[in-house]
Design an enzyme around this catalytic site. Structure first.
Site, PDB file in Angstrom:
ATOM      1  N   PRO A  98       0.823  -1.213   0.000  1.00  9.89           N
ATOM      2  CA  PRO A  98       0.000   0.000   0.000  1.00  9.89           C
ATOM      3  C   PRO A  98       0.853   1.257   0.000  1.00  9.89           C
ATOM      4  CG  PRO A  98      -0.013  -1.031   2.170  1.00  9.89           C
ATOM      5  CD  PRO A  98       0.658  -1.989   1.247  1.00  9.89           C
TER       6      PRO A  98
ATOM      7  N   GLY B 128       4.426   3.743   4.960  1.00  9.34           N
ATOM      8  CA  GLY B 128       5.680   3.500   5.661  1.00  9.34           C
ATOM      9  C   GLY B 128       6.321   2.170   5.366  1.00  9.34           C
ATOM     10  N   LEU B 129       5.972   1.567   4.234  1.00  6.55           N
ATOM     11  CA  LEU B 129       6.484   0.241   3.902  1.00  6.55           C
ATOM     12  C   LEU B 129       7.375   0.247   2.663  1.00  6.55           C
ATOM     13  CD1 LEU B 129       3.230  -1.815   4.566  1.00  6.55           C
ATOM     14  CD2 LEU B 129       5.198  -1.538   6.075  1.00  6.55           C
ATOM     15  N   GLY B 130       7.784   1.427   2.212  1.00  6.88           N
ATOM     16  CA  GLY B 130       8.708   1.501   1.086  1.00  6.88           C
ATOM     17  C   GLY B 130       8.074   1.233  -0.265  1.00  6.88           C
TER      18      GLY B 130
ATOM     19  N   SER C  16       6.967   3.242  -2.654  1.00  9.57           N
ATOM     20  CA  SER C  16       7.460   4.040  -3.787  1.00  9.57           C
ATOM     21  C   SER C  16       8.790   3.500  -4.291  1.00  9.57           C
ATOM     22  CB  SER C  16       7.583   5.512  -3.386  1.00  9.57           C
ATOM     23  OG  SER C  16       8.514   5.670  -2.319  1.00  9.57           O
ATOM     24  N   ALA C  17       9.671   3.113  -3.381  1.00  6.16           N
ATOM     25  CA  ALA C  17      10.965   2.569  -3.792  1.00  6.16           C
ATOM     26  C   ALA C  17      10.801   1.215  -4.471  1.00  6.16           C
ATOM     27  CB  ALA C  17      11.885   2.437  -2.574  1.00  6.16           C
ATOM     28  N   ALA C  18       9.892   0.398  -3.959  1.00  2.00           N
ATOM     29  CA  ALA C  18       9.669  -0.914  -4.554  1.00  2.00           C
ATOM     30  C   ALA C  18       9.169  -0.782  -5.992  1.00  2.00           C
ATOM     31  CB  ALA C  18       8.667  -1.709  -3.714  1.00  2.00           C
TER      32      ALA C  18
ATOM     33  N   ASP D 253      15.045   2.746   1.770  1.00  2.00           N
ATOM     34  CA  ASP D 253      14.028   1.980   1.041  1.00  2.00           C
ATOM     35  C   ASP D 253      14.547   1.478  -0.304  1.00  2.00           C
ATOM     36  OD1 ASP D 253      12.371   2.461   3.144  1.00  2.00           O
ATOM     37  OD2 ASP D 253      11.058   3.864   2.112  1.00  2.00           O
TER      38      ASP D 253
END
Length: 226
Positions: A24, A28-30, A32-34, A75
């Site tokens: 999502p 806070g789970l990165g 955008s970087a993923a 990230d």
């Protein structure tokens, strides 16, 4: 995407990019970087560019600057290399990859509130400018916890790691990056058997991570019910 196309010298070609993301956004789970790393790797495979991890990481970091302003680089490091690291901003690169004996027993829960990294970082920077001595003390304490926590994680000393997560959350609350919703979720996780729980990412919303050696299902169910 425009930045990626430009940096890979394919901006004048026509591509359709379909993204199906299971992480999502703004939690806070990165995420955008993923997504950035996934798109870069897709072009690398499609066009046979031969990009190594260092090149993928560097380009993803440029994407993170667009998304977050002044990102830490954590990230894109994790999304590129796919392994835990003990990270330091001072070198702006990967430092000390952690060799783990197992995947730690974690429960991750999202609050549903979008946390905007750029805004949270700017807020901490303003408060630091007003009281730098106090905030430097908090930063130093979090640094010490991170180093000690990496050892506990590697050695599977989960009780000690959980305690350090709880103390770290107290410091993050003192930095004013937690929220009432995150605090409630953390309380629920701990009350249902989590050894430790803290926010993850920049705060202001987003997600928590709970260390659950034996009660992962109970913690997850309690959070869902709440």
């Amino acid at each position: 995407i425009a930045l990626i196309l430009r940096e890979l010298n394919v901006a004048d070609r026509h591509f359709d990019i379909d993204v199906e993301a299971r992480i999502p956004a703004a939690m806070g789970l990165g995420g955008s970087a993923a997504i950035a790393v996934a798109i870069i790797r897709a072009f690398d495979l499609r066009l046979g560019l031969g990009l190594d991890n260092r090149a993928v990481d560097a380009l993803a970091f440029q994407c993170e600057k667009l998304a977050h302003g002044t990102p830490s680089g954590i990230d894109n490091n994790l999304a590129t290399y796919g392994e835990p690291v003990l990270y330091t901003r001072s070198t702006a690169t990967r430092t000390k990859p952690l060799q783990l004996q197992e995947v730690p027993p974690l429960v991750i829960a999202t609050s549903g509130q979008r946390g905007m990294t750029k805004e949270m970082v700017a807020g901490v920077r303003r408060r630091h400018a007003r009281n730098s001595a106090l905030y430097d003390t908090l930063f130093n304490e979090i640094d010490e916890l991170s180093v000690a926590g990496s050892v506990a994680l590697r050695e599977r000393q989960y009780a000690e790691l959980g305690s350090m997560m709880n103390v770290c959350q107290g410091f993050l609350n003192a930095l004013e990056v937690s929220t009432p919703e995150l605090e409630t979720m953390i309380h629920i996780a701990r009350a249902n058997g989590a050894l430790g729980a803290k926010l993850t990412g920049a705060g202001g919303g987003g997600s928590i991570v709970a260390l659950c050696l034996e009660h992962g299902d109970k913690v997850a169910n309690a959070l869902k019910q709440a």
